[in-house]
Design a protein around this motif. Structure first.
Motif, PDB file in Angstrom:
ATOM      1  N   SER A  97       1.087  -1.565  -0.178  1.00 48.69           N
ATOM      2  CA  SER A  97      -0.166  -0.019  -0.001  1.00 48.69           C
ATOM      3  C   SER A  97       0.922   1.216   0.043  1.00 48.69           C
ATOM      4  O   SER A  97       1.573   1.398   0.911  1.00 48.69           O
ATOM      5  N   LEU A  98       0.648   2.343  -1.006  1.00 52.38           N
ATOM      6  CA  LEU A  98       1.132   3.129  -0.935  1.00 52.38           C
ATOM      7  C   LEU A  98       0.254   4.763  -0.965  1.00 52.38           C
ATOM      8  O   LEU A  98      -0.609   4.815  -1.603  1.00 52.38           O
ATOM      9  N   ASN A  99       0.660   5.677   0.076  1.00 52.62           N
ATOM     10  CA  ASN A  99       0.042   6.525   0.040  1.00 52.62           C
ATOM     11  C   ASN A  99       0.932   7.732  -0.535  1.00 52.62           C
ATOM     12  O   ASN A  99       1.462   7.859  -0.417  1.00 52.62           O
ATOM     13  N   ASP A 100      -0.213   8.854  -1.230  1.00 50.08           N
ATOM     14  CA  ASP A 100       0.477   9.440  -1.918  1.00 50.08           C
ATOM     15  C   ASP A 100       1.957  10.360  -1.250  1.00 50.08           C
ATOM     16  O   ASP A 100       2.696  11.151  -1.710  1.00 50.08           O
ATOM     17  N   ASN A 101       1.321  10.767   0.028  1.00 49.12           N
ATOM     18  CA  ASN A 101       2.425  11.272   1.444  1.00 49.12           C
ATOM     19  C   ASN A 101       3.602  10.641   1.385  1.00 49.12           C
ATOM     20  O   ASN A 101       4.300  11.394   1.826  1.00 49.12           O
ATOM     21  N   SER A 102       4.369   9.428   0.947  1.00 44.55           N
ATOM     22  CA  SER A 102       5.481   9.023   1.068  1.00 44.55           C
ATOM     23  C   SER A 102       5.511   8.620  -0.035  1.00 44.55           C
ATOM     24  O   SER A 102       6.704   7.828  -0.042  1.00 44.55           O
ATOM     25  N   VAL A 103       5.770   9.163  -1.126  1.00 43.10           N
ATOM     26  CA  VAL A 103       5.733   8.968  -2.444  1.00 43.10           C
ATOM     27  C   VAL A 103       7.062  10.282  -2.689  1.00 43.10           C
ATOM     28  O   VAL A 103       7.398  11.487  -2.511  1.00 43.10           O
ATOM     29  N   THR A 104       8.422   9.816  -3.300  1.00 44.16           N
ATOM     30  CA  THR A 104       9.566  10.270  -3.661  1.00 44.16           C
ATOM     31  C   THR A 104       9.964   9.910  -5.168  1.00 44.16           C
ATOM     32  O   THR A 104       9.712   8.854  -5.605  1.00 44.16           O
ATOM     33  N   ILE A 105       9.790  10.681  -6.556  1.00 48.10           N
ATOM     34  CA  ILE A 105      10.224   9.702  -7.664  1.00 48.10           C
ATOM     35  C   ILE A 105      11.068   9.835  -7.721  1.00 48.10           C
ATOM     36  O   ILE A 105      12.513  10.611  -7.786  1.00 48.10           O
ATOM     37  N   HIS A 106      11.638   8.666  -8.032  1.00 50.25           N
ATOM     38  CA  HIS A 106      13.214   8.608  -8.664  1.00 50.25           C
ATOM     39  C   HIS A 106      13.106   8.006  -9.815  1.00 50.25           C
ATOM     40  O   HIS A 106      12.061   7.008 -10.539  1.00 50.25           O
ATOM     41  N   ASP A 107      14.218   7.222  -9.988  1.00 53.36           N
ATOM     42  CA  ASP A 107      14.212   6.033 -11.764  1.00 53.36           C
ATOM     43  C   ASP A 107      13.096   5.331 -11.219  1.00 53.36           C
ATOM     44  O   ASP A 107      12.462   4.605 -12.828  1.00 53.36           O
ATOM     45  N   GLU A 108      13.267   3.929 -10.753  1.00 49.73           N
ATOM     46  CA  GLU A 108      12.734   2.948 -10.308  1.00 49.73           C
ATOM     47  C   GLU A 108      11.372   2.889  -9.738  1.00 49.73           C
ATOM     48  O   GLU A 108      10.850   2.453  -9.698  1.00 49.73           O
ATOM     49  N   THR A 109      10.358   5.044 -10.359  1.00 51.15           N
ATOM     50  CA  THR A 109       9.196   4.295  -9.130  1.00 51.15           C
ATOM     51  C   THR A 109       8.539   3.553 -10.648  1.00 51.15           C
ATOM     52  O   THR A 109       8.502   3.825 -11.333  1.00 51.15           O
ATOM     53  N   PRO A 110       7.267   2.784 -10.140  1.00 46.10           N
ATOM     54  CA  PRO A 110       6.455   2.254 -10.471  1.00 46.10           C
ATOM     55  C   PRO A 110       5.697   3.619 -11.584  1.00 46.10           C
ATOM     56  O   PRO A 110       5.463   4.324 -11.130  1.00 46.10           O
ATOM     57  N   VAL A 111       5.517   2.680 -12.628  1.00 46.12           N
ATOM     58  CA  VAL A 111       4.282   4.071 -13.639  1.00 46.12           C
ATOM     59  C   VAL A 111       3.094   4.567 -13.604  1.00 46.12           C
ATOM     60  O   VAL A 111       3.010   5.383 -13.890  1.00 46.12           O
ATOM     61  N   ALA A 112       2.340   3.768 -12.659  1.00 45.32           N
ATOM     62  CA  ALA A 112       1.189   4.002 -11.659  1.00 45.32           C
ATOM     63  C   ALA A 112       1.377   5.023 -10.799  1.00 45.32           C
ATOM     64  O   ALA A 112       0.622   5.923 -11.031  1.00 45.32           O
ATOM     65  N   VAL A 113       2.436   5.053  -9.893  1.00 42.45           N
ATOM     66  CA  VAL A 113       2.772   5.731  -9.117  1.00 42.45           C
ATOM     67  C   VAL A 113       3.213   6.919 -10.076  1.00 42.45           C
ATOM     68  O   VAL A 113       2.908   8.474  -9.310  1.00 42.45           O
ATOM     69  N   ARG A 114       4.336   6.934 -10.172  1.00 40.85           N
ATOM     70  CA  ARG A 114       4.749   8.122 -11.428  1.00 40.85           C
ATOM     71  C   ARG A 114       3.556   9.389 -11.707  1.00 40.85           C
ATOM     72  O   ARG A 114       3.647  10.216 -11.585  1.00 40.85           O
TER      73      ARG A 114
END
Length: 136
Positions: A97-114
């Motif tokens: 489970s991933l809540n948007d408050n904990s997101v750091t975008i980097h090269d390996e970030t899954p495409v849906a999260v990005r």
């Protein structure tokens, strides 16, 4: 008489779905249908309350781009909260489970999260929050 057998041990959903998307106008037709439906709800005032957040579930979210496109150009005055699920880690990673408050975008970030993160930052849709989960 020969029996027809469907072999599930060799079926690759990701490949089949990608071929389907590339070979049909389904996404374009779905966009038109969903826009008409959502626009009708908007015209009836369903999304007009600034204190009412519209909750959206995207089951089988894939890259997350389809739901974002479906929700564009509709005035959700209270904003949106999206819960997106997919069983393929290629799209959502191996996160439970991933809540948007904990997101750091980097090269390996899954495409849906990005894609959800970009939609929230750009406000292409009035996205207040999103949560992404890997599982079926």
């Amino acid at each position: 008489m020969e029996k027809n057998i469907v072999r599930t041990d060799i079926f690759d959903y990701s490949k089949a779905y990608q071929a389907y998307r590339e070979g049909t106008d389904d996404e374009k037709n779905g966009l038109a249908l969903n826009y008409t439906f959502l626009k009708s709800l908007q015209d009836q005032g369903v999304f007009s309350n600034a204190y009412h957040i519209t909750l959206v579930a995207d089951i089988g979210c894939g890259e997350g781009d389809t739901i974002i496109n479906y929700l564009k150009d509709i005035n959700f005055k209270g904003g949106l909260d999206i819960r997106a699920f997919d069983e393929d880690p290629k799209y959502v990673g191996n996160i439970t489970s991933l809540n948007d408050n904990s997101v750091t975008i980097h090269d390996e970030t899954p495409v849906a999260v990005r894609n959800m993160s970009k939609a929230k930052q750009s406000q292409i849709i009035p996205l207040n929050n999103y949560q992404i989960k890997c599982g079926d």
